[in-house]
Design an enzyme around this catalytic site. Structure first.
Site, mmCIF file in Angstrom:
data_model
loop_
_atom_site.group_PDB
_atom_site.id
_atom_site.type_symbol
_atom_site.label_atom_id
_atom_site.label_comp_id
_atom_site.label_asym_id
_atom_site.label_seq_id
_atom_site.Cartn_x
_atom_site.Cartn_y
_atom_site.Cartn_z
ATOM 1 N N ASP A 89 7.365 0.436 3.310
ATOM 2 C CA ASP A 89 6.140 0.727 2.498
ATOM 3 C C ASP A 89 6.232 0.328 0.902
ATOM 4 O O ASP A 89 6.804 1.340 0.377
ATOM 5 C CB ASP A 89 5.506 2.003 2.578
ATOM 6 C CG ASP A 89 4.347 2.260 2.089
ATOM 7 O OD1 ASP A 89 3.548 1.266 1.436
ATOM 8 O OD2 ASP A 89 3.811 3.498 2.039
ATOM 9 N N ASP A 116 0.493 -3.561 -1.494
ATOM 10 C CA ASP A 116 0.667 -2.363 -0.444
ATOM 11 C C ASP A 116 1.005 -2.869 0.882
ATOM 12 O O ASP A 116 0.083 -3.238 1.506
ATOM 13 C CB ASP A 116 -0.365 -1.120 -0.430
ATOM 14 C CG ASP A 116 -0.071 -0.220 0.103
ATOM 15 O OD1 ASP A 116 1.070 0.352 0.521
ATOM 16 O OD2 ASP A 116 -0.973 0.805 0.257
#
Ligand SMILES: *[C@@H]1O[C@H](CO)[C@@H](O)[C@H](O)[C@H]1NC(C)=O
Ligand SMILES: *[C@@H]1O[C@H](CO)[C@@H](O)[C@H](O)[C@H]1NC(C)=O
Ligand SMILES: *[C@@H]1O[C@H](CO)[C@@H](O)[C@H](O)[C@H]1NC(C)=O
Ligand SMILES: *[C@@H]1O[C@H](CO)[C@@H](O)[C@H](O)[C@H]1NC(C)=O
Ligand SMILES: *[C@@H]1O[C@H](CO)[C@@H](O)[C@H](O)[C@H]1NC(C)=O
Ligand SMILES: *[C@@H]1O[C@H](CO)[C@@H](O)[C@H](O)[C@H]1NC(C)=O
Ligand SMILES: *[C@@H]1O[C@H](CO)[C@@H](O)[C@H](O)[C@H]1NC(C)=O
Length: 483
Positions: A341, A106
């Site tokens: 992201d 992440d």
């Protein structure tokens, strides 16, 4: 289009840590260096496996948010990633001490954590539920079985992600190994209470964003945590690796492959869906289209992007000059509040862009008001979406804008969601996301020393994965906004 950069050393985060002298908070004293050109192969890299992406964000920040060549050179610190949960989540093998876990990769958050064995599980409404409902891939991390684990007393770990998942726990240090890169004494979240919608494979998450986005707080009562007043920022895994000299260059790089249509329609683990590389560029074939741009800093008080002599870095936010697609004649407004992201499946773009793009499919994609996704027959002709960053145009393969939903319309046609989601109006404070839809098409190299990102368009590739059973999923299984 570069503006002048100011480098902020990660200073003054030294906390008064009352523990054994061997415990140190690893606070960076990195000074800038000029990275070699072209970007070198990584010291370490690791493969990625895929599963469902969510965008996660901390509770406190959500409030503020208003509600190639490289491959041939060989690489030591590179690891493959694989996909699970309809190839919406990208996972890689990470070791705490000597215990192995698949963790979600992440770039939209900063903490690395795993549940501790015996943890309590909750649903998103905070009702106690059986542990199995959290659906982690293992029973968790056994701190007692790790000889290298050290607890950090009088602190707590407390994070909430953008999709409503939240976790609390304690804090400790252990050796983290990923893709052959060994980072001793890494600060970790040890989760004792988890409201988590796992995929049966992941046992936590590896966060790669800024130290200022970390989620360790003073004291042992999560109810008393205040961001940023009681936050005790620390160096995330890659920052520690740079600080400790484990890697030869201060950047890491991510290449996420799109899964095959079948794999995107399956909750199974899909091996080898790309790479994360530490200290160099991920080993995939690339083109000459590349640009290096500064990461957009924020005003820490307002949580708005700001160009100032002193800014705070949170996400890997970039200034996008324009977005367009084949057949489009309109120039859409720019926004400097778009984050890169890996933890979010879809692209979240301004409403006017998302609506116009959906209308340009043939036949047009229709907005599903319940879910906010755009639904279209999977046989539709998809316009090529483009994103201009720093004067360079990157293209999104039409395949990334058709995600099988596993349902059919009345005439038996398979239905797909587009990969581009309505992220709301382009107004101040609204954060948009270039998620996996976009990231399947580029290698992104994140330089944590200069606070710059290099985007390189990948050579076209055959969709990875495949050979897995097809299952049905509902539109709501598309994970959202794990910032
Ligand atoms: C890989 O590691 C070996 C031994 O540590 C080193 O000699 C070599 O230069 C490294 N390769 C890269 C690409 O960093
Ligand atoms: C993780 O490690 C296991 C066991 O070594 C291996 O079978 C698997 O392929 C690895 N997965 C990834 C994504 O690297
Ligand atoms: C969940 O409930 C517990 C009490 O069972 C409470 O202490 C905690 O603050 C709640 N967490 C959230 C995020 O509401
Ligand atoms: C770890 O050991 C401590 C002290 O021996 C014990 O209280 C605790 O329950 C153990 N934790 C786990 C998860 O086994
Ligand atoms: C990368 O490019 C080389 C040379 O053109 C080719 O042989 C190879 O198959 C490509 N790799 C992938 C994954 O497409
Ligand atoms: C910062 O400056 C760049 C270059 O002039 C500009 O594109 C960007 O929009 C600015 N960001 C903010 C938040 O003003
Ligand atoms: C973290 O936030 C503090 C306070 O706003 C700031 O002084 C520091 O420069 C920030 N660090 C980074 C890396 O942005």
């Amino acid at each position: 289009m570069l503006f002048s950069r100011v480098y902020y050393g990660l200073t003054v985060l030294i906390a008064s840590v009352s523990a054994t002298p061997t415990i140190r908070r690893h606070v960076s004293s990195i000074s800038p260096r000029t990275p070699p050109t072209p970007l070198p192969a990584a010291d370490f890299s690791t493969a990625i496996t895929a599963s469902v992406p969510r965008t996660k964000a901390k509770r406190f920040l959500i409030q503020a948010l208003r509600e190639s060549q490289a491959a041939q050179a060989g690489s030591n610190f590179t690891t493959v990633v694989g996909g699970s949960d309809f190839d919406e989540e990208y996972l890689t093998n990470v070791t705490f001490g000597e215990q192995d876990f698949l963790l979600i990769v992440d770039t939209g958050s900063s903490d690395t954590w795993a549940p501790q064995i015996g943890f309590s599980c909750f649903d998103l409404s905070n009702n106690s539920v059986p542990q199995s409902q959290c659906a982690f891939g293992t029973s968790g991390f056994d701190i007692n079985a790790s000889s290298t684990f050290v607890t950090l007393p009088d602190t707590n770990f407390n994070i909430e992600y953008g999709d409503g998942e939240f976790l609390t726990g304690t804090v400790g240090f252990d050796t983290v190994t990923v893709g052959g890169m060994v980072v001793p004494n890494q600060e970790l979240g040890i989760v004792t209470n988890a409201a988590w919608e796992g995929d049966g494979f992941d046992t936590g998450l590896m966060g790669l964003a800024s130290p200022n986005l970390t989620s360790v707080f003073e004291g042992t009562d999560p109810g008393a945590d205040e961001f940023p007043q009681t936050q005790i920022p620390y160096n995330p895994v890659f920052y520690s690796a740079v600080q400790q000299g484990v890697v030869s260059n201060p950047f890491f790089s991510v290449a996420l492959d799109r899964g095959s249509f079948a794999a995107e329609n399956s909750p199974d683990l899909d091996q080898n869906l790309g790479f994360i590389a530490f200290g160099g560029i991920a080993p995939v074939n690339i083109t000459d289209t590349a640009i290096t741009v500064p990461v957009q800093g924020y005003n820490a008080a307002t949580f708005l992007p700001e160009n100032a002599s002193s800014v705070t870095y949170f996400y890997y936010t970039v200034d996008v000059e324009s977005m367009s697609f084949t057949g489009n004649e309109k120039v859409f407004g720019t926004t400097n509040n778009i984050i890169l992201d890996t933890g979010t499946t879809l692209d979240y773009v301004p409403t006017e862009v998302a609506d116009a793009f959906a209308a340009a499919f043939d036949p047009p994609a229709m907005k599903d008001d319940d879910d906010g996704i755009y639904v279209v027959v999977c046989s539709a002709t998809v316009p090529e979406f483009t994103v201009n960053i720093g004067g360079t145009t990157f293209t999104v393969d039409p395949a990334d804008n058709l995600l099988p939903l596993g349902v059919t319309d009345d005439e038996g046609n398979d239905l797909c969601a587009t990969g581009t989601f309505d992220g709301g109006p382009a107004e101040e404070g609204n954060i948009f996301i270039l998620g996996d839809t976009f990231l399947h098409n580029v290698v992104v190299t994140f330089n944590i020393e200069t606070d710059e990102v290099t985007l390189t368009q990948r050579a076209p590739y055959t969709n990875g994965g495949g050979g897995v059973g097809v299952q049905r999923r509902s539109p709501s299984s598309l994970r959202r906004r794990r910032l």
